[in-house]
Motif scaffolding. Sequence first.
Motif, PDB file in Angstrom:
ATOM      1  N   ALA A  86      -0.237 -16.128 -32.552  1.00 39.33           N
ATOM      2  CA  ALA A  86       0.503 -14.961 -33.055  1.00 39.33           C
ATOM      3  C   ALA A  86       0.362 -13.771 -32.119  1.00 39.33           C
ATOM      4  CB  ALA A  86       0.034 -14.606 -34.463  1.00 39.33           C
ATOM      5  N   LEU A  87      -0.825 -13.577 -31.563  1.00 40.25           N
ATOM      6  CA  LEU A  87      -1.031 -12.479 -30.614  1.00 40.25           C
ATOM      7  C   LEU A  87      -0.227 -12.692 -29.337  1.00 40.25           C
ATOM      8  CD1 LEU A  87      -4.872 -11.790 -30.930  1.00 40.25           C
ATOM      9  CD2 LEU A  87      -2.991 -10.472 -31.919  1.00 40.25           C
ATOM     10  N   GLN A  88      -0.161 -13.941 -28.895  1.00 36.74           N
ATOM     11  CA  GLN A  88       0.639 -14.239 -27.700  1.00 36.74           C
ATOM     12  C   GLN A  88       2.113 -13.953 -27.957  1.00 36.74           C
ATOM     13  OE1 GLN A  88       0.589 -18.347 -26.499  1.00 36.74           O
ATOM     14  NE2 GLN A  88       1.625 -17.963 -24.553  1.00 36.74           N
ATOM     15  N   LEU A  89       2.587 -14.333 -29.137  1.00 45.81           N
ATOM     16  CA  LEU A  89       3.979 -14.060 -29.505  1.00 45.81           C
ATOM     17  C   LEU A  89       4.227 -12.561 -29.600  1.00 45.81           C
ATOM     18  CD1 LEU A  89       6.737 -15.201 -30.359  1.00 45.81           C
ATOM     19  CD2 LEU A  89       5.871 -15.299 -32.706  1.00 45.81           C
ATOM     20  N   GLU A  90       3.266 -11.832 -30.145  1.00 43.33           N
ATOM     21  CA  GLU A  90       3.390 -10.378 -30.269  1.00 43.33           C
ATOM     22  C   GLU A  90       3.558  -9.713 -28.910  1.00 43.33           C
ATOM     23  OE1 GLU A  90       0.725  -6.623 -32.000  1.00 43.33           O
ATOM     24  OE2 GLU A  90       0.282  -8.678 -32.636  1.00 43.33           O
ATOM     25  N   ASN A  91       2.920 -10.281 -27.883  1.00 37.29           N
ATOM     26  CA  ASN A  91       2.972  -9.708 -26.537  1.00 37.29           C
ATOM     27  C   ASN A  91       4.064 -10.326 -25.661  1.00 37.29           C
ATOM     28  OD1 ASN A  91       0.744  -7.926 -26.885  1.00 37.29           O
ATOM     29  ND2 ASN A  91      -0.652  -9.667 -26.695  1.00 37.29           N
ATOM     30  N   ASN A  92       4.858 -11.212 -26.240  1.00 38.47           N
ATOM     31  CA  ASN A  92       5.874 -11.907 -25.454  1.00 38.47           C
ATOM     32  C   ASN A  92       6.916 -10.931 -24.907  1.00 38.47           C
ATOM     33  OD1 ASN A  92       8.735 -13.459 -25.490  1.00 38.47           O
ATOM     34  ND2 ASN A  92       7.091 -14.868 -24.927  1.00 38.47           N
ATOM     35  N   ARG A  93       7.147 -10.982 -23.612  1.00 39.14           N
ATOM     36  CA  ARG A  93       8.059 -10.027 -22.967  1.00 39.14           C
ATOM     37  C   ARG A  93       9.499 -10.174 -23.458  1.00 39.14           C
ATOM     38  NH1 ARG A  93       6.385 -10.045 -16.519  1.00 39.14           N
ATOM     39  NH2 ARG A  93       4.258  -9.235 -16.765  1.00 39.14           N
ATOM     40  N   GLN A  94       9.972 -11.410 -23.562  1.00 36.49           N
ATOM     41  CA  GLN A  94      11.358 -11.625 -23.981  1.00 36.49           C
ATOM     42  C   GLN A  94      11.594 -11.123 -25.393  1.00 36.49           C
ATOM     43  OE1 GLN A  94      11.602 -15.953 -22.038  1.00 36.49           O
ATOM     44  NE2 GLN A  94      13.495 -15.405 -23.055  1.00 36.49           N
ATOM     45  N   LEU A  95      10.662 -11.408 -26.280  1.00 38.50           N
ATOM     46  CA  LEU A  95      10.822 -10.962 -27.659  1.00 38.50           C
ATOM     47  C   LEU A  95      10.766  -9.437 -27.737  1.00 38.50           C
ATOM     48  CD1 LEU A  95      11.177 -11.764 -30.607  1.00 38.50           C
ATOM     49  CD2 LEU A  95       8.681 -11.894 -30.806  1.00 38.50           C
ATOM     50  N   ALA A  96       9.867  -8.845 -26.967  1.00 36.97           N
ATOM     51  CA  ALA A  96       9.753  -7.379 -26.961  1.00 36.97           C
ATOM     52  C   ALA A  96      11.038  -6.733 -26.460  1.00 36.97           C
ATOM     53  CB  ALA A  96       8.578  -6.959 -26.094  1.00 36.97           C
ATOM     54  N   GLU A  97      11.625  -7.311 -25.408  1.00 40.39           N
ATOM     55  CA  GLU A  97      12.876  -6.775 -24.862  1.00 40.39           C
ATOM     56  C   GLU A  97      14.001  -6.877 -25.886  1.00 40.39           C
ATOM     57  OE1 GLU A  97      13.555  -8.917 -21.276  1.00 40.39           O
ATOM     58  OE2 GLU A  97      11.914  -7.936 -20.173  1.00 40.39           O
ATOM     59  N   PHE A  98      14.041  -7.990 -26.622  1.00 40.71           N
ATOM     60  CA  PHE A  98      15.073  -8.137 -27.646  1.00 40.71           C
ATOM     61  C   PHE A  98      14.899  -7.089 -28.736  1.00 40.71           C
ATOM     62  CE2 PHE A  98      15.911  -9.632 -31.954  1.00 40.71           C
ATOM     63  CZ  PHE A  98      17.280  -9.825 -31.891  1.00 40.71           C
TER      64      PHE A  98
ATOM     65  N   GLY B   7       0.731 -17.044 -21.423  1.00 41.39           N
ATOM     66  CA  GLY B   7       0.557 -15.654 -21.823  1.00 41.39           C
ATOM     67  C   GLY B   7       1.843 -14.999 -22.270  1.00 41.39           C
ATOM     68  N   GLU B   8       2.032 -13.750 -21.853  1.00 35.46           N
ATOM     69  CA  GLU B   8       3.212 -12.977 -22.268  1.00 35.46           C
ATOM     70  C   GLU B   8       4.495 -13.455 -21.602  1.00 35.46           C
ATOM     71  OE1 GLU B   8       2.741  -9.327 -19.036  1.00 35.46           O
ATOM     72  OE2 GLU B   8       2.135  -9.022 -21.124  1.00 35.46           O
ATOM     73  N   LYS B   9       4.371 -14.323 -20.593  1.00 37.36           N
ATOM     74  CA  LYS B   9       5.549 -14.817 -19.869  1.00 37.36           C
ATOM     75  C   LYS B   9       6.103 -16.113 -20.453  1.00 37.36           C
ATOM     76  CE  LYS B   9       4.110 -12.744 -15.470  1.00 37.36           C
ATOM     77  NZ  LYS B   9       3.756 -13.016 -14.042  1.00 37.36           N
ATOM     78  N   GLN B  10       5.528 -16.573 -21.552  1.00 37.42           N
ATOM     79  CA  GLN B  10       6.037 -17.784 -22.208  1.00 37.42           C
ATOM     80  C   GLN B  10       7.538 -17.631 -22.467  1.00 37.42           C
ATOM     81  OE1 GLN B  10       4.517 -20.820 -23.476  1.00 37.42           O
ATOM     82  NE2 GLN B  10       6.678 -21.333 -23.731  1.00 37.42           N
TER      83      GLN B  10
END
Length: 315
Positions: A87-99, A193-196
């Motif tokens: 869940a923490l990895q998903l929270e930091n995911n760059r693609q999701l954050a950009e969306f 990491g966040e680049k997944q």
Amino acid sequence: MINREIIRIKIVQLTYAYYQNGNKNMETAEKELFFSLSKAYDLYNQLLALIVAVTKESRRRLEVLQARAQREGLAEPSQKFAYNRFALQLENNRQLAEFLETQNRSWADYPEFIGKLFEQIEQSQLYKDYLESTEDSYAADRELWRRVYRTLIQENEDLDQLLEEQSLYWNDDKEVVDTFVIKTIKRFEEKNGEKQELLPEYDSEEEQDYARKLFRATILNGDEYQRMMTEASRNWDFSRLAYMDVIIMQIAIAEMLTFPSIPVSVTINEFVDLAKLYSTPRSSGYINGMLDAIARHLIHTGRLLKHMDEKKDNK
């Protein structure tokens, strides 16, 4: 992510709307189709963001419990769920954050729903087993969320109602999109990491081309396809056929004639299944027989250069 199953569903909906709309405009209808498909991808991202929102809520409640434990000398509450590594990895995911930066809505706008969902998770046997387990690994953290999603999010009436209120486009999308969320969870690797990478909106340009060609063929050749239905319906009462059935068969014929690489059996099976979803209880059997007869006639006359493969039982 957007596959032919979603595309067929959207084309059924948009073709029906096209004929119901007195001001028929092909260009406008096509734009609406692709906008509708983009909303399915929005839903995919929003459902991933839901995992993040629940995790944040668990951390908020954990902080309250920790403060109370310190004041009253109680045992420290478990941090395992609040700091679940997947869940923490998903929270930091760059693609999701950009969306999420592009969106006007946020799960933070629905605190009651998020709180209730967390409580449902907290009260589940899955959650209890997870906290009691001695296994402490990223794989276990990821598997916990896969199971939680399948049991408490995939079938959740409160969520379905909330999504329907947020977007009319999501009424029929969630069932298919759920499968892609689960697929994404299973694909996550800690090392990335966040680049997944999340699933792309389209797997390839071929899917966009498929959507465009199928929709255009359905509309532009509609009169011809409906004549085929009339000719094939001599053993059926075509005049009493539900209008949605006509739409579904029209699109199926368009797919048969426009995409030689798609087996006839696949086309018939897919659109018979859509009839079960969108039309009357008797429609699937009727459509199965009609499309089979039309396909055989097209093959016999040389218009359809395919073979009839064995179809699954659609009764």
